[in-house]
Design an enzyme around this catalytic site. Sequence first.
Site, PDB file in Angstrom:
ATOM      1  N   GLY A 162       0.828  -1.234   0.132  1.00 50.72           N
ATOM      2  CA  GLY A 162       0.017  -0.075  -0.133  1.00 50.72           C
ATOM      3  C   GLY A 162       0.948   1.400  -0.121  1.00 50.72           C
ATOM      4  O   GLY A 162       0.292   2.322   0.280  1.00 50.72           O
ATOM      5  N   SER A 163       1.945   1.128  -0.664  1.00 50.01           N
ATOM      6  CA  SER A 163       2.766   2.506  -0.574  1.00 50.01           C
ATOM      7  C   SER A 163       2.348   3.430  -1.426  1.00 50.01           C
ATOM      8  O   SER A 163       2.147   4.720  -0.923  1.00 50.01           O
ATOM      9  CB  SER A 163       4.466   2.160  -0.785  1.00 50.01           C
ATOM     10  N   GLU A 186       6.274   6.151  -9.299  1.00 49.66           N
ATOM     11  CA  GLU A 186       5.006   6.202  -9.009  1.00 49.66           C
ATOM     12  C   GLU A 186       4.462   7.130  -7.971  1.00 49.66           C
ATOM     13  O   GLU A 186       3.546   7.696  -7.996  1.00 49.66           O
ATOM     14  CB  GLU A 186       4.550   4.565  -8.466  1.00 49.66           C
ATOM     15  N   LEU A 215      -4.592  -6.969  -7.368  1.00 48.46           N
ATOM     16  CA  LEU A 215      -4.245  -8.162  -8.363  1.00 48.46           C
ATOM     17  C   LEU A 215      -5.435  -8.846  -9.193  1.00 48.46           C
ATOM     18  O   LEU A 215      -5.165  -9.549 -10.070  1.00 48.46           O
ATOM     19  CB  LEU A 215      -3.391  -9.102  -7.887  1.00 48.46           C
ATOM     20  N   ILE A 271     -10.830  -6.795 -13.103  1.00 48.74           N
ATOM     21  CA  ILE A 271     -11.930  -6.172 -12.539  1.00 48.74           C
ATOM     22  C   ILE A 271     -13.208  -6.677 -13.296  1.00 48.74           C
ATOM     23  O   ILE A 271     -13.224  -6.668 -14.399  1.00 48.74           O
ATOM     24  CB  ILE A 271     -11.741  -4.566 -12.587  1.00 48.74           C
ATOM     25  N   HIS A 293       0.721   0.570 -13.531  1.00 47.96           N
ATOM     26  CA  HIS A 293       1.389  -0.445 -13.886  1.00 47.96           C
ATOM     27  C   HIS A 293       3.040  -0.241 -13.893  1.00 47.96           C
ATOM     28  O   HIS A 293       3.230   0.739 -14.353  1.00 47.96           O
ATOM     29  CB  HIS A 293       1.046  -1.261 -15.278  1.00 47.96           C
TER      30      HIS A 293
HETATM   31  C1  GRF Z   1       3.179  -0.956  -7.753  1.00 48.21           C
HETATM   32  O1  GRF Z   1       4.359  -1.182  -8.220  1.00 48.21           O
HETATM   33  C2  GRF Z   1       2.035  -0.850  -8.753  1.00 48.21           C
HETATM   34  O2  GRF Z   1       2.707  -0.441 -10.149  1.00 48.21           O
HETATM   35  C3  GRF Z   1       1.807  -2.217  -9.058  1.00 48.21           C
HETATM   36  O3  GRF Z   1       1.731  -2.854  -7.747  1.00 48.21           O
HETATM   37  C4  GRF Z   1       2.580  -2.404  -6.767  1.00 48.21           C
HETATM   38  C5  GRF Z   1       1.929  -1.643  -5.673  1.00 48.21           C
HETATM   39  O4  GRF Z   1       2.911  -1.489  -4.675  1.00 48.21           O
HETATM   40  N1  GRF Z   1       0.140  -2.311  -9.685  1.00 48.21           N
HETATM   41  P1  GRF Z   1       2.277  -0.843  -3.484  1.00 48.21           P
HETATM   42  O5  GRF Z   1       1.510  -1.934  -2.748  1.00 48.21           O
HETATM   43  O6  GRF Z   1       1.621   0.566  -3.538  1.00 48.21           O
HETATM   44  O7  GRF Z   1       3.579  -0.561  -2.421  1.00 48.21           O
END
Ligand code: GRF
Length: 204
Positions: A22-23, A189, A100, A103, A119
């Site tokens: 959940g970062s 991200e 994961l 949807i 992604h």
């Molecule tokens: C991220 O790298 C995102 O691109 C992918 O899953 C990861 C989630 O990371 N879909 P986090 O749980 O937000 O740390």
Amino acid sequence: MNKDQSTGKQVPTIAIFASGAGSNAEKIIESVLSRETPSIPAFKVGLIVGNKPGAGVFSIASRYGIPTLLIEKEQFFRGNGYVDELKESGIDFVVLAGFLWKIPRSLVEAFRNKIINIHPALLPKYGGKGMYGRFVHETVIANGDEESGITIHWVDEQYDHGSVIFQATCPVFPGDTADTLASRIHQLEHRHYPEVIRNLVSVL
Ligand code: GRF
């Protein structure tokens, strides 16, 4: 929409779907808290949705006092896709951040052009079923790519398929491992996802 408690104004409300640490969810939550006070927030995080009890994202939600919804496979895929629950929470927009499961059609249709995903690669390369997390980075490295990056895209009924909203790139260095590349990608991200969300919800 939901009413902002301090101003009484309606603000767009998002749900964040996440299965893991959940970062990204945390950066999105922080971006609301850090930038708006005391003016009207650009949006509110109204719900954290996950399918894994004990996932890090649920501790983050509880730390920030955000309501959570633990979803089950049967109802997600064969029921209503939790559309009613999202509507009851006043959710206008859905943000996937490390979620994961595919949807289901019911949810895509109820939130058409209002669901986005992030992604950890430059789609259309390295997308599709099974292409997540370290599997993506290991494949990028094994293929000898000199560049990777992130893709933020609309969600449709297929994995990693909807049209691209935003991409940013980073280098892949000789000697990179899936972990070192993942951490470079995470930085990208965290820098861009909150801002892209802010821009998209501003026109709801
Ligand atoms: C991220 O790298 C995102 O691109 C992918 O899953 C990861 C989630 O990371 N879909 P986090 O749980 O937000 O740390």
